[in-house]
Every structure is written in structure tokens, then in C-alpha cells.
Design a protein around this motif. Structure first.
Motif, short mmCIF file in Angstrom:
data_model
loop_
_atom_site.label_atom_id
_atom_site.label_comp_id
_atom_site.label_asym_id
_atom_site.label_seq_id
_atom_site.Cartn_x
_atom_site.Cartn_y
_atom_site.Cartn_z
N GLY A 1 -8.12 -24.44 -58.90
CA GLY A 1 -8.81 -25.63 -58.41
C GLY A 1 -10.01 -26.12 -59.18
N ALA A 2 -10.43 -25.47 -60.27
CA ALA A 2 -11.56 -26.01 -61.03
C ALA A 2 -11.07 -27.25 -61.79
N LYS A 3 -11.34 -28.41 -61.20
CA LYS A 3 -10.76 -29.66 -61.69
C LYS A 3 -11.16 -30.00 -63.12
N VAL A 4 -12.21 -29.34 -63.60
CA VAL A 4 -12.71 -29.65 -64.94
C VAL A 4 -11.65 -29.43 -66.02
N LEU A 5 -10.67 -28.58 -65.75
CA LEU A 5 -9.55 -28.37 -66.69
C LEU A 5 -8.23 -28.51 -65.94
N SER B 1 -4.67 -35.29 -69.31
CA SER B 1 -5.15 -35.50 -70.68
C SER B 1 -5.68 -34.22 -71.32
N ASP B 2 -6.24 -33.33 -70.51
CA ASP B 2 -6.70 -32.04 -71.06
C ASP B 2 -5.51 -31.30 -71.66
N TYR B 3 -4.40 -31.37 -70.94
CA TYR B 3 -3.18 -30.67 -71.38
C TYR B 3 -2.68 -31.30 -72.69
N MET C 1 -10.73 -33.86 -80.06
CA MET C 1 -11.84 -34.24 -79.16
C MET C 1 -11.23 -35.07 -78.03
N LYS C 2 -11.21 -34.50 -76.83
CA LYS C 2 -10.65 -35.22 -75.68
C LYS C 2 -11.78 -35.76 -74.81
N PHE C 3 -11.74 -37.05 -74.52
CA PHE C 3 -12.76 -37.67 -73.67
C PHE C 3 -12.11 -38.12 -72.37
N GLY C 4 -12.67 -37.68 -71.25
CA GLY C 4 -12.13 -38.00 -69.94
C GLY C 4 -12.54 -39.40 -69.48
N GLY C 5 -12.01 -39.79 -68.33
CA GLY C 5 -12.20 -41.14 -67.81
C GLY C 5 -13.65 -41.59 -67.72
N SER C 6 -14.54 -40.72 -67.26
CA SER C 6 -15.93 -41.16 -67.11
C SER C 6 -16.61 -41.27 -68.47
N SER C 7 -16.07 -40.58 -69.48
CA SER C 7 -16.66 -40.65 -70.82
C SER C 7 -16.29 -41.95 -71.55
N ILE D 1 -13.14 -30.46 -74.97
CA ILE D 1 -12.92 -31.27 -73.77
C ILE D 1 -14.28 -31.86 -73.39
N TRP D 2 -14.45 -33.15 -73.64
CA TRP D 2 -15.73 -33.81 -73.34
C TRP D 2 -15.64 -34.45 -71.97
N THR D 3 -16.62 -34.15 -71.10
CA THR D 3 -16.53 -34.64 -69.73
C THR D 3 -17.91 -34.94 -69.17
N ASP D 4 -18.06 -34.87 -67.84
CA ASP D 4 -19.34 -35.26 -67.24
C ASP D 4 -20.12 -34.08 -66.67
N VAL D 5 -19.83 -32.88 -67.14
CA VAL D 5 -20.60 -31.68 -66.75
C VAL D 5 -20.83 -30.83 -68.00
N GLU D 6 -21.85 -29.94 -67.92
CA GLU D 6 -22.18 -29.12 -69.09
C GLU D 6 -21.26 -27.89 -69.16
N GLY D 7 -19.97 -28.15 -69.21
CA GLY D 7 -19.02 -27.06 -69.35
C GLY D 7 -18.43 -26.66 -68.02
N VAL D 8 -17.77 -25.52 -68.02
CA VAL D 8 -17.24 -24.97 -66.78
C VAL D 8 -18.42 -24.32 -66.06
N LEU D 9 -18.60 -24.67 -64.80
CA LEU D 9 -19.74 -24.16 -64.03
C LEU D 9 -19.27 -23.02 -63.12
N THR D 10 -20.25 -22.31 -62.57
CA THR D 10 -19.92 -21.15 -61.73
C THR D 10 -19.18 -21.54 -60.45
N ALA D 11 -19.19 -22.82 -60.10
CA ALA D 11 -18.42 -23.33 -58.96
C ALA D 11 -18.38 -24.84 -59.08
N ASP D 12 -17.58 -25.47 -58.23
CA ASP D 12 -17.49 -26.93 -58.24
C ASP D 12 -18.85 -27.52 -57.83
N PRO D 13 -19.50 -28.27 -58.73
CA PRO D 13 -20.84 -28.76 -58.42
C PRO D 13 -20.89 -29.74 -57.24
N ARG D 14 -19.72 -30.30 -56.89
CA ARG D 14 -19.72 -31.21 -55.74
C ARG D 14 -19.88 -30.43 -54.44
N VAL D 15 -19.50 -29.16 -54.47
CA VAL D 15 -19.65 -28.31 -53.28
C VAL D 15 -20.92 -27.47 -53.38
P1 ADP Z 1 -12.60 -35.98 -66.78
O1 ADP Z 1 -12.38 -37.35 -66.25
O2 ADP Z 1 -13.60 -35.91 -67.88
O3 ADP Z 1 -11.31 -35.26 -67.10
P2 ADP Z 1 -12.73 -34.56 -64.26
O4 ADP Z 1 -13.30 -35.33 -63.12
O5 ADP Z 1 -11.26 -34.40 -64.32
O6 ADP Z 1 -13.31 -35.18 -65.61
O7 ADP Z 1 -13.37 -33.08 -64.30
C1 ADP Z 1 -14.76 -32.92 -64.28
C2 ADP Z 1 -15.23 -32.67 -62.86
O8 ADP Z 1 -14.66 -31.44 -62.41
C3 ADP Z 1 -16.71 -32.44 -62.71
O9 ADP Z 1 -17.40 -33.67 -62.60
C4 ADP Z 1 -16.79 -31.61 -61.44
O10 ADP Z 1 -17.06 -32.42 -60.33
C5 ADP Z 1 -15.40 -31.03 -61.26
N1 ADP Z 1 -15.38 -29.56 -61.21
C6 ADP Z 1 -14.73 -28.80 -60.28
N2 ADP Z 1 -14.92 -27.51 -60.49
C7 ADP Z 1 -15.71 -27.38 -61.58
C8 ADP Z 1 -16.26 -26.28 -62.29
N3 ADP Z 1 -16.03 -25.02 -61.94
N4 ADP Z 1 -17.03 -26.55 -63.36
C9 ADP Z 1 -17.26 -27.81 -63.75
N5 ADP Z 1 -16.79 -28.89 -63.11
C10 ADP Z 1 -16.01 -28.69 -62.03
#
Ligand code: ADP
Ligand code: ASP
Ligand code: MG
Length: 462
Positions: free
Chosen positions: A263-267, A209-211, A5-11, A227-241
């Protein structure tokens, strides 16, 4: 039985978050959780800031960053352990602060911040967060312990983005970590950090840390890496954009690897490979919405064997984007048909340690993308021996990823249609045909993502 169970910085940003994490871990106790933690919140950024201040000779400001970090961790410790801090914990916190200050003083004295010093400084964040959390776990009467990741995560000496030695990690984890994990126990360890065979602290690169989680999961033969983080999984695109981005229920390993690489920063980009090698499913989950949606990433074979077949999928699974990057175009009418020409060209990149991402070849030219911080001038000087070189900076890659792309006729023209007047300057369809990468001016990347997302994921056209 073990799960990671990996928890990221915001968790693990503060004591409230850490309490919540313990509840998730408690529920998972029967599955033998190995808890891999990132540094609290923005700690790693602060450590980088402190190190750079020291390098510029601003020691007092660097030490002020260190004091603020220490205060943040001390406050979290007091909130987590309201009955009072154990004397040895106070001593350990103090010892770590002294170590950090000593490192900062050394950097300031020499005005030199080597990657090795940077890693020693950057490692403090994960060492502090795991120290606090493991003490909190013990206080909550959950059995377990703190394991120093540097005793298992063996890497080379490429400080700043060290390469793990998978075989060594497996051997070290079997010897030192495996005996500690198991049902009913919570073992806590650091993400991001490792050590060389000589015992120097290394890091796996930002977001590493994911690695760590997948490396340790593979080494232990875990049944799942979460991988526990601040989004509900991998999304169809970066939610910030793309605020309308939607969670994806299931991804193949190949799709997830492409998305992470583009570039999907989530992983972290390297996360998926150890999971592929060991065939371990990876899930991406929202720490604050544990019962909400999440993404399951697994092999095609596992998906086919699953009792419930995967939901019908869109032709495109997700979009990602990375930039700025630089495009080099080499043109030579004389040499392209000579055997070994491309090998000689790419040898130049290899010798300069520059990695090439996308390549597109035409009759008399070859274009490729490299990182924006690559040594452009030196490269151009060397490559000019072979061809005329054109350099296009401030570009971005937009990646369209989907395992079903290859079975969908007319998709490429739909993609170009959706882009409208944004004309890609370079197009590359990966050999596995699940990734169509487009190079566009960096300033047009967000709009390209918006147009593609609208066309393929929003409304009735999706
Ligand atoms: P953690 O600190 O838990 O490792 P990160 O900030 O590294 O979290 O990764 C999670 C963030 O990745 C999300 O908050 C989101 O803004 C960004 N992100 C970019 N692309 C995606 C994507 N395709 N799906 C989900 N999140 C994404
Ligand atoms: N703490 C490290 C970073 O901020 C590693 C991670 O969070 O994955 O980059
Ligand atoms: Mg991350």
C-alpha cells in the motif's frame, strides 16, 4: 550511459512544474536521461470520469471534460512556448482531441465501456503531457526527441492492468530506443502505456508510470532509475495518515517491494521487480526539493560493496497499510489432514482469477485475504463444497516491514504491546521474515498505524 528520470503527475501539473523539470533534466544531460512522464496533474482521473459519463450516455458532459482537458493542455503549451505555438503542434493537439472525442462518442453510442476502450481513452493523458514537454525541450535547445512508449512497452491484452513482456521489451528497446538515448540528449516518453502485439494501446494499471520507468530502465541497462515525486523519498509511513512520517535514507529491494505491495502508494507495486532482475538502483526524490533528502533502494550486495556503509538501521524500517480487503476463513474438521486439500481450495481461487494475499493456517481452519471487489458470492458457493466459510469484510492489512526484524528478539511482543486494545484478527509473517502483516478492522487501521509509528519511530523509543 543512461539514467531513467520518471516524473509523476504532480511534478508535471502545469507549465511552471514542467519548467522546473527541464532544469533537473538539463543537469542530468551528461548521464543520458530517458524522461518518463505521467499525465499532467489529475488528467487521468478526468479521463476516467469522461469515459464513465459517456458510458452512462451523458455525452455532452463527457465532451465538456474533454474540452476542459484540451484547454488545460493548450494553456500549458502557450505558457511553455510564449513565442507562439508551431502550426504542427496545434494540429497534433487538435488531432488528439478529435481522437478522444471520437472514442467518447463511440462509448456513448454503444453505452459500452470495454477495458480496451478505457485504455485507449486513459492513454491520452500521457500522450499529451509528453507531446508538450518534448516540444518545450526542443524549444529550449536541448537535443532529444519524443519516443512513443508503445513502440517498446509490449504487453499482453489484459487491458486495464496489462502484463509486460520483459523479453520483448528488451528487444524492442534495444532496437528502437537505445540508439536514441545517450549523453547530451533528452529522450521523452510516456509512462503507464504500452501496446499489444496487434498494436492495441494498453495501460499498466493506475500509478503504472513507475513500473514503466523500471521496465525501460532494466531494458536499457540504465545505471539508475529515478522516481521524482512530491515527497522526500519513501517515508516511514503514509504521510497523509502519519504527518510525522520521516524519509528513509536507504531500503533494500525486498523491503521496498513489500512496502509497495502493501500500500505505499509512492511506488507502483510492480516497480521493484525489473530493478531487482537487472540490479539497478532506484531512487525516490522530491521534484521541488532536488537537493533535499531522498531514498536509495538497492540490493543488499550493492549496499555491502558501497564505500560508505549504510547507516545503522532500526529493527522496523517502515509501515504500510492497504484496505478495504476481505478475509475468508475456511473451517473443516474432516478434511485438513487429507493430502492435496489446500491445493484443491486454492485451485478455486485460481480458476476465478482471485489473487490471495495473506494466508494463515491452523489445525482445522485456513484464513486468507482477498481484494474487496473479488466475486465473494461465487467464491463462497464453490468453497462451501470443502468447508464452512466465514466472510469478514471491511478489513485492512497493516504491514510492518524491516530487514532487521528477524534479528530483533522480542519484537513481535513489542508490536502487539504498541497496538494495545487493537487485536489483530490475522497475523502473517512472510517467509522472508521482513514483513509482519496484521489484519485489523478497516476503521482501526489508521489508529494502528499511529500507535505503531509512535512506538517505533517517534521520540526516544524509536
Ligand atoms: P506521483 O504522481 O508522483 O506518482 P503518487 O501520488 O503516486 O505520486 O505517490 C506519492 C504519494 O504517495 C505521496 O504524496 C504520499 O501521499 C503517498 N505515500 C503513501 N505511502 C507513502 C510512503 N510510505 N512514503 C512516501 N509517500 C507515501
Ligand atoms: N497517469 C496514470 C495514473 O494517474 C499513471 C501514473 O501517474 O503513474 O494512474
Ligand atoms: Mg504514482
Amino acid at each position: 550511459m543512461v539514467i531513467v528520470m520518471k516524473f509523476g503527475g504532480s511534478s508535471v501539473a502545469d507549465s511552471t512544474c514542467m519548467r522546473h523539470v527541464l532544469e533537473l533534466v538539463r543537469e542530468a544531460l551528461p548521464r543520458g536521461p530517458l524522461v518518463v512522464l505521467s499525465a499532467m496533474g489529475k488528467t487521468t482521473d478526468a479521463l476516467f470520469r469522461a469515459a464513465r459519463l459517456a458510458e452512462r450516455g451523458h455525452l455532452e458532459e463527457a465532451l465538456a471534460e474533454s474540452r476542459a482537458l484540451y484547454a488545460k493542455h493548450r494553456t500549458a503549451a502557450e505558457e511553455l512556448l510564449p513565442r507562439g505555438l508551431p502550426v504542427d503542434l496545434v494540429a497534433l493537439l487538435e488531432q488528439q482531441r478529435e481522437e478522444l472525442d471520437l472514442l467518447l462518442r463511440g462509448v456513448a453510442l454503444l453505452r459500452e465501456l470495454s477495458p480496451r476502450s478505457m485504455d485507449a481513452i486513459a492513454s491520452q493523458g500521457e500522450r499529451l503531457s509528453t507531446l508538450l514537454f518534448s516540444r518545450y525541450v526542443a524549444e529550449a535547445d536541448v537535443s532529444g526527441e519524443l519516443f512513443d512508449a508503445r513502440n517498446a512497452v509490449r504487453t499482453d491484452g489484459a487491458f486495464g492492468s496489462a502484463q509486460p513482456d520483459l523479453e520483448e521489451i528488451r528487444a524492442l528497446a534495444s532496437e528502437h530506443l537505445k540508439p536514441l538515448v545517450g549523453p547530451g540528449r533528452c529522450v521523452v516518453t510516456q509512462g503507464y502505456i504500452g501496446s499489444t502485439v496487434q498494436g492495441f494501446t494498453t495501460t499498466l494499471g493506475r500509478g503504472g508510470s513507475d513500473y514503466s520507468a523500471s521496465l525501460l530502465g532494466a531494458a536499457l541497462g540504465a545505471e539508475e532509475v529515478q522516481i521524482w515525486t512530491d515527497v522526500e523519498g519513501v517515508l516511514t509511513a503514509d504521510p497523509r495518515v502519519i504527518p510525522a512520517a520521516q524519509p528513509i535514507a536507504e531500503l533494500s529491494f525486498a523491503e521496498a517491494a513489500e512496502l509497495a505491495a502493501f500500500g505505499a502508494k509512492v511506488l507502483h507495486p510492480a516497480t521493484i521487480q525489473p530493478a531487482i532482475d537487472a540490479d539497478i538502483p532506484v531512487t525516490v526524490r522530491h521534484t521541488m526539493r532536488p537537493n533535499g533528502r531522498f531514498t536509495l533502494i538497492r540490493s543488499q550486495r550493492a549496499a555491502e560493496l558501497a564505500p560508505k556503509p549504510a547507516a545503522p538501521r532500526r529493527p522496523i524500517t517502515a509501515l504500510a497499510s492497504r484496505g478495504p480487503i476481505t478475509v475468508l476463513t475456511l473451517t473443516s474438521t474432516r478434511m485438513f489432514h487429507q493430502s492435496g486439500y489446500l491445493a484443491r481450495v486454492f485451485d478455486v481461487f485460481g480458476r476465478m482469477g482471485v489473487s490471495v494475499d495473506l494466508v494463515a493456517t491452523a489445525e482445522v481452519s485456513v484464513s486468507c485475504t482477498i481484494e474487496a471487489d473479488a466475486p465473494i458470492e461465487a467464491l463462497v458457493r464453490e468453497l462451501s463444497r470443502f468447508a464452512t466459510i466465514e466472510v469478514a469484510q471491511q478489513r485492512a492489512i497493516v504491514a510492518v516491514v524491516g530487514a532487521r526484524m528477524k534479528d530483533t528478539p522480542g519484537l513481535v511482543s513489542r508490536i502487539f504491546g504498541a497496538l494495545g486494545d487493537i487485536a489483530p484478527e490475522l497475523v502473517s509473517l512472510g517467509g522472508n521474515e521482513i514483513n509482519l502483516s496484521l489484519v485489523v478492522p478497516k476503521d482501526a487501521a489508521a489508529e494502528a498505524l499511529r500507535r505503531l509509528h509512535r512506538a517505533f519511530f517517534e521520540g526516544s523509543a524509536a
